[in-house]
Enzyme design. Structure first.
Site, PDB file in Angstrom:
ATOM      1  N   ARG A 143       0.817  -1.214   0.000  1.00 42.20           N
ATOM      2  CA  ARG A 143       0.000   0.000   0.000  1.00 42.20           C
ATOM      3  C   ARG A 143       0.853   1.267   0.000  1.00 42.20           C
ATOM      4  NH1 ARG A 143      -5.389  -1.936   2.553  1.00 42.20           N
ATOM      5  NH2 ARG A 143      -6.104   0.188   2.571  1.00 42.20           N
ATOM      6  N   TYR A 146       0.552   4.099  -2.668  1.00 39.31           N
ATOM      7  CA  TYR A 146      -0.556   5.061  -2.552  1.00 39.31           C
ATOM      8  C   TYR A 146      -0.303   6.001  -1.371  1.00 39.31           C
ATOM      9  CZ  TYR A 146      -5.501   6.575  -2.120  1.00 39.31           C
ATOM     10  OH  TYR A 146      -6.674   7.294  -2.056  1.00 39.31           O
ATOM     11  N   ASP A 147       0.022   5.402  -0.230  1.00 41.00           N
ATOM     12  CA  ASP A 147       0.179   6.200   0.994  1.00 41.00           C
ATOM     13  C   ASP A 147       1.292   7.234   0.833  1.00 41.00           C
ATOM     14  OD1 ASP A 147      -1.441   4.082   1.570  1.00 41.00           O
ATOM     15  OD2 ASP A 147      -0.458   3.506   3.435  1.00 41.00           O
ATOM     16  N   VAL A 188     -14.885  -2.301  -0.455  1.00 41.32           N
ATOM     17  CA  VAL A 188     -15.760  -3.215   0.262  1.00 41.32           C
ATOM     18  C   VAL A 188     -17.248  -3.029  -0.082  1.00 41.32           C
ATOM     19  CG1 VAL A 188     -15.917  -1.798   2.392  1.00 41.32           C
ATOM     20  CG2 VAL A 188     -16.134  -4.287   2.511  1.00 41.32           C
ATOM     21  N   ARG A 212     -14.035   0.473   9.772  1.00 39.81           N
ATOM     22  CA  ARG A 212     -14.031   1.596   8.835  1.00 39.81           C
ATOM     23  C   ARG A 212     -15.197   2.502   9.209  1.00 39.81           C
ATOM     24  NH1 ARG A 212      -9.938  -0.614   8.029  1.00 39.81           N
ATOM     25  NH2 ARG A 212      -8.872  -1.075   6.069  1.00 39.81           N
ATOM     26  N   ASP A 273      -3.413  -4.028   5.976  1.00 43.23           N
ATOM     27  CA  ASP A 273      -4.796  -3.544   6.020  1.00 43.23           C
ATOM     28  C   ASP A 273      -5.007  -2.842   7.381  1.00 43.23           C
ATOM     29  OD1 ASP A 273      -7.603  -4.708   4.462  1.00 43.23           O
ATOM     30  OD2 ASP A 273      -7.836  -3.796   6.426  1.00 43.23           O
ATOM     31  N   PRO A 274      -5.337  -1.531   7.371  1.00 44.52           N
ATOM     32  CA  PRO A 274      -5.465  -0.826   8.661  1.00 44.52           C
ATOM     33  C   PRO A 274      -6.511  -1.471   9.577  1.00 44.52           C
ATOM     34  CG  PRO A 274      -5.403   0.731   6.843  1.00 44.52           C
ATOM     35  CD  PRO A 274      -5.529  -0.634   6.233  1.00 44.52           C
ATOM     36  N   ARG A 277     -10.057   2.591  11.613  1.00 46.73           N
ATOM     37  CA  ARG A 277     -10.018   3.878  10.914  1.00 46.73           C
ATOM     38  C   ARG A 277     -11.284   4.659  11.236  1.00 46.73           C
ATOM     39  NH1 ARG A 277      -9.438   3.371   4.895  1.00 46.73           N
ATOM     40  NH2 ARG A 277      -7.214   3.177   5.217  1.00 46.73           N
TER      41      ARG A 277
HETATM   42  P1  NAD Z   1     -11.807   6.727  -9.018  1.00 47.56           P
HETATM   43  O1  NAD Z   1     -10.826   5.663  -9.391  1.00 47.56           O
HETATM   44  O2  NAD Z   1     -13.251   6.462  -9.214  1.00 47.56           O
HETATM   45  O3  NAD Z   1     -11.465   8.093  -9.736  1.00 47.56           O
HETATM   46  C1  NAD Z   1     -10.161   8.494 -10.030  1.00 47.56           C
HETATM   47  C2  NAD Z   1     -10.164   9.094 -11.431  1.00 47.56           C
HETATM   48  O4  NAD Z   1      -8.836   9.604 -11.724  1.00 47.56           O
HETATM   49  C3  NAD Z   1     -10.480   8.074 -12.519  1.00 47.56           C
HETATM   50  O5  NAD Z   1     -11.492   8.573 -13.367  1.00 47.56           O
HETATM   51  C4  NAD Z   1      -9.157   7.886 -13.241  1.00 47.56           C
HETATM   52  O6  NAD Z   1      -9.332   7.499 -14.591  1.00 47.56           O
HETATM   53  C5  NAD Z   1      -8.524   9.244 -13.062  1.00 47.56           C
HETATM   54  N1  NAD Z   1      -7.059   9.238 -13.203  1.00 47.56           N
HETATM   55  C6  NAD Z   1      -6.174   8.437 -12.545  1.00 47.56           C
HETATM   56  N2  NAD Z   1      -4.909   8.704 -12.946  1.00 47.56           N
HETATM   57  C7  NAD Z   1      -5.008   9.708 -13.873  1.00 47.56           C
HETATM   58  C8  NAD Z   1      -4.051  10.414 -14.636  1.00 47.56           C
HETATM   59  N3  NAD Z   1      -2.746  10.140 -14.572  1.00 47.56           N
HETATM   60  N4  NAD Z   1      -4.492  11.389 -15.466  1.00 47.56           N
HETATM   61  C9  NAD Z   1      -5.821  11.680 -15.561  1.00 47.56           C
HETATM   62  N5  NAD Z   1      -6.758  11.038 -14.860  1.00 47.56           N
HETATM   63  C10 NAD Z   1      -6.372  10.046 -14.027  1.00 47.56           C
HETATM   64  O7  NAD Z   1     -11.524   7.053  -7.466  1.00 47.56           O
HETATM   65  P2  NAD Z   1     -12.340   7.991  -6.454  1.00 47.56           P
HETATM   66  O8  NAD Z   1     -12.847   7.156  -5.358  1.00 47.56           O
HETATM   67  O9  NAD Z   1     -13.266   8.878  -7.200  1.00 47.56           O
HETATM   68  O10 NAD Z   1     -11.151   8.864  -5.863  1.00 47.56           O
HETATM   69  C11 NAD Z   1     -10.892  10.185  -6.324  1.00 47.56           C
HETATM   70  C12 NAD Z   1      -9.812  10.841  -5.476  1.00 47.56           C
HETATM   71  O11 NAD Z   1     -10.206  10.844  -4.096  1.00 47.56           O
HETATM   72  C13 NAD Z   1      -8.455  10.129  -5.531  1.00 47.56           C
HETATM   73  O12 NAD Z   1      -7.438  11.092  -5.544  1.00 47.56           O
HETATM   74  C14 NAD Z   1      -8.411   9.337  -4.245  1.00 47.56           C
HETATM   75  O13 NAD Z   1      -7.102   9.138  -3.784  1.00 47.56           O
HETATM   76  C15 NAD Z   1      -9.202  10.242  -3.290  1.00 47.56           C
HETATM   77  N6  NAD Z   1      -9.812   9.469  -2.196  1.00 47.56           N
HETATM   78  C16 NAD Z   1     -10.954   8.738  -2.380  1.00 47.56           C
HETATM   79  C17 NAD Z   1     -11.479   8.011  -1.320  1.00 47.56           C
HETATM   80  C18 NAD Z   1     -12.747   7.235  -1.428  1.00 47.56           C
HETATM   81  O14 NAD Z   1     -13.168   6.636  -0.423  1.00 47.56           O
HETATM   82  N7  NAD Z   1     -13.448   7.185  -2.538  1.00 47.56           N
HETATM   83  C19 NAD Z   1     -10.808   8.004  -0.075  1.00 47.56           C
HETATM   84  C20 NAD Z   1      -9.633   8.731   0.041  1.00 47.56           C
HETATM   85  C21 NAD Z   1      -9.143   9.487  -1.005  1.00 47.56           C
HETATM   86  N1  UDP Z   2     -12.816  -5.960   2.657  1.00 49.24           N
HETATM   87  C1  UDP Z   2     -13.443  -7.179   2.898  1.00 49.24           C
HETATM   88  N2  UDP Z   2     -13.971  -7.848   1.841  1.00 49.24           N
HETATM   89  C2  UDP Z   2     -13.949  -7.388   0.555  1.00 49.24           C
HETATM   90  C3  UDP Z   2     -13.310  -6.139   0.323  1.00 49.24           C
HETATM   91  C4  UDP Z   2     -12.756  -5.443   1.396  1.00 49.24           C
HETATM   92  O1  UDP Z   2     -13.500  -7.642   4.040  1.00 49.24           O
HETATM   93  O2  UDP Z   2     -14.448  -8.080  -0.354  1.00 49.24           O
HETATM   94  C5  UDP Z   2     -12.242  -5.222   3.800  1.00 49.24           C
HETATM   95  C6  UDP Z   2     -10.791  -4.768   3.621  1.00 49.24           C
HETATM   96  O3  UDP Z   2      -9.896  -5.784   4.019  1.00 49.24           O
HETATM   97  C7  UDP Z   2     -10.728  -3.557   4.540  1.00 49.24           C
HETATM   98  C8  UDP Z   2     -12.157  -2.977   4.455  1.00 49.24           C
HETATM   99  O4  UDP Z   2     -12.987  -4.026   3.952  1.00 49.24           O
HETATM  100  O5  UDP Z   2     -10.485  -3.963   5.870  1.00 49.24           O
HETATM  101  C9  UDP Z   2     -12.265  -1.767   3.544  1.00 49.24           C
HETATM  102  O6  UDP Z   2     -11.631  -2.094   2.326  1.00 49.24           O
HETATM  103  P1  UDP Z   2     -11.620  -1.140   1.053  1.00 49.24           P
HETATM  104  O7  UDP Z   2     -10.905  -1.885  -0.020  1.00 49.24           O
HETATM  105  O8  UDP Z   2     -12.986  -0.665   0.780  1.00 49.24           O
HETATM  106  O9  UDP Z   2     -10.773   0.145   1.448  1.00 49.24           O
HETATM  107  P2  UDP Z   2      -9.633   0.510   2.513  1.00 49.24           P
HETATM  108  O10 UDP Z   2     -10.362   1.181   3.605  1.00 49.24           O
HETATM  109  O11 UDP Z   2      -8.935  -0.723   2.995  1.00 49.24           O
HETATM  110  O12 UDP Z   2      -8.750   1.416   1.750  1.00 49.24           O
END
Ligand code: NAD
Ligand code: UDP
Length: 329
Positions: A143, A146-147, A188, A212, A273-274, A277
């Protein structure tokens, strides 16, 4: 008329942000390369007079003719199975993509808000997580791509703020869900909902004691808008502080679906896996007057309706999105 550029506009959160800003009568320029997004998420905006789409990979420089008032940098894979499959693209968009967008904001004298994540806290040792906590991240674990990309995004954004005086905002997003998530993105909620719709048992990873806290998309978008309009340059948590274990959550989804013939099966817990959270949202409440309004039961119902409305073939497209065209042999 103010103009906002949104990267990642074809993704889950980006497409909802586009709708929100268009409804408030902003002009929106949406940018995406579709690596994890879906054209369906923005298809309804095709003929909208206030919307313009540019297909572009933001790890390459982007030049815009129009004036820009705001940039919302949301491009990045966000689901663990996405960023495990495309680790280098994940690091590049967090690093080079963020650098390019900060440069564009500087050139345009625009205010920029960047999407960070609760993952900057890693597997947190402090609970709930306050913005002042520095986190417990394994930089070399799976991970880490990303982190650490998001931690770099935050550091670079603060450097542009301090060195260039750029107007910057940083949102630390906690697990957010709702319509337009990809059914097979592995997170999830789509995973569990896809399973009940196919009549499969739910796969809980580990013993399901990890927790979560799930924030509905409408609440998230409102929080992001308020943060953008604030004058606060440091990171702000936006998420729902109602915490639930994944095991209890699986039961909740089974109940919602009415499928009492299905049950829960257990699979190995992914590496790093955290365990817990949950956002501390005291800061967002104080400076933005924001807190979530949509209950989990209402949000899950809306999301389930959305997944039910998708064409049947989507439900059986269980194979993961094909990333091969983005990965050099
Ligand atoms: P998503 O995958 O649905 O959307 C991400 C979008 O970015 C996609 O449409 C993808 O095609 C586009 N993308 C990726 N790399 C690109 C690049 N190099 N150039 C142009 N476009 C690109 O994900 P999401 O859930 O909508 O997440 C959006 C943002 O929010 C991300 O930055 C993510 O890290 C952040 N975020 C989301 C969550 C969540 O729970 N959904 C949690 C934490 C952070
Ligand atoms: N998870 C699960 N079953 C699934 C998918 C995810 O038990 O089919 C768990 C995963 O291990 C994590 C939590 O659900 O503990 C949330 O996972 P998710 O991938 O949605 O995002 P995360 O919070 O880990 O970034």
């Amino acid at each position: 008329m103010e103009r906002v550029l949104i990267t990642g506009v074809a993704g889950f959160i980006g497409s909802h942000l586009a709708d929100y800003f268009l409804n408030k009568e902003y002009h929106v320029i949406g940018v995406d390369n579709f690596i994890t997004g879906n054209v369906r998420n923005i298809a309804h905006l095709k003929d909208h007079p206030g919307f313009k789409f540019i297909e572009h990979d933001v790890t390459n420089p982007l030049y815009i003719d129009e004036d820009l008032h705001y940039i919302l940098h949301f491009a990045s894979p966000a689901s663990p199975i996405d960023y495990l499959k495309i680790p280098i693209q994940t690091m590049k968009v967090g690093a080079m993509g963020t650098h390019n967008m900060l440069g564009l904001a500087k050139a345009k004298k625009a205010r920029i808000l960047v999407a960070s994540t609760s993952e900057v806290y890693g597997d947190p040792l402090e609970h709930p997580q306050k913005e002042t906590y520095w986190g417990n991240v394994n930089p070399v674990g799976p991970r880490g791509v990303y982190d650490e990309a998001k931690r770099y995004l935050e550091a670079l954004t603060m450097a542009y703020h301090r060195f260039h005086g750029l107007e910057t905002r940083i949102v630390r997003i906690f697990n957010t869900y709702g319509p337009r998530m990809r059914l097979n993105d592995g997170r999830v909620i789509p995973a569990f909902m896809g399973q009940v719709l196919r009549g499969e048992n739910l796969t809980v990873f580990g013993d399901g004691s990890q927790t979560r806290s799930f924030c509905y998309i409408d609440d998230q978008v409102e929080g992001i808008y308020r943060l953008l309009q604030s004058d606060y340059p440091e990171p702000v948590n936006i998420g729902n502080p109602e915490e639930i274990s994944i095991r209890d959550f699986a039961e909740e989804i089974l109940k919602l679906s009415g499928r009492d013939d299905l049950t829960v099966t257990y699979k190995p817990l992914p590496v790093d896996d955290p365990k817990r959270r949950c956002p501390d949202i005291t800061l967002a409440k104080r400076i933005l007057g924001w807190e979530p309004r949509v209950s989990r039961s209402e949000g899950l119902k809306n999301t389930f309706e959305y997944f039910k409305s998708l064409p049947a073939e989507e439900l059986y497209k269980t194979e993961h999105k094909d990333f091969s065209k983005y990965i050099k042999p």
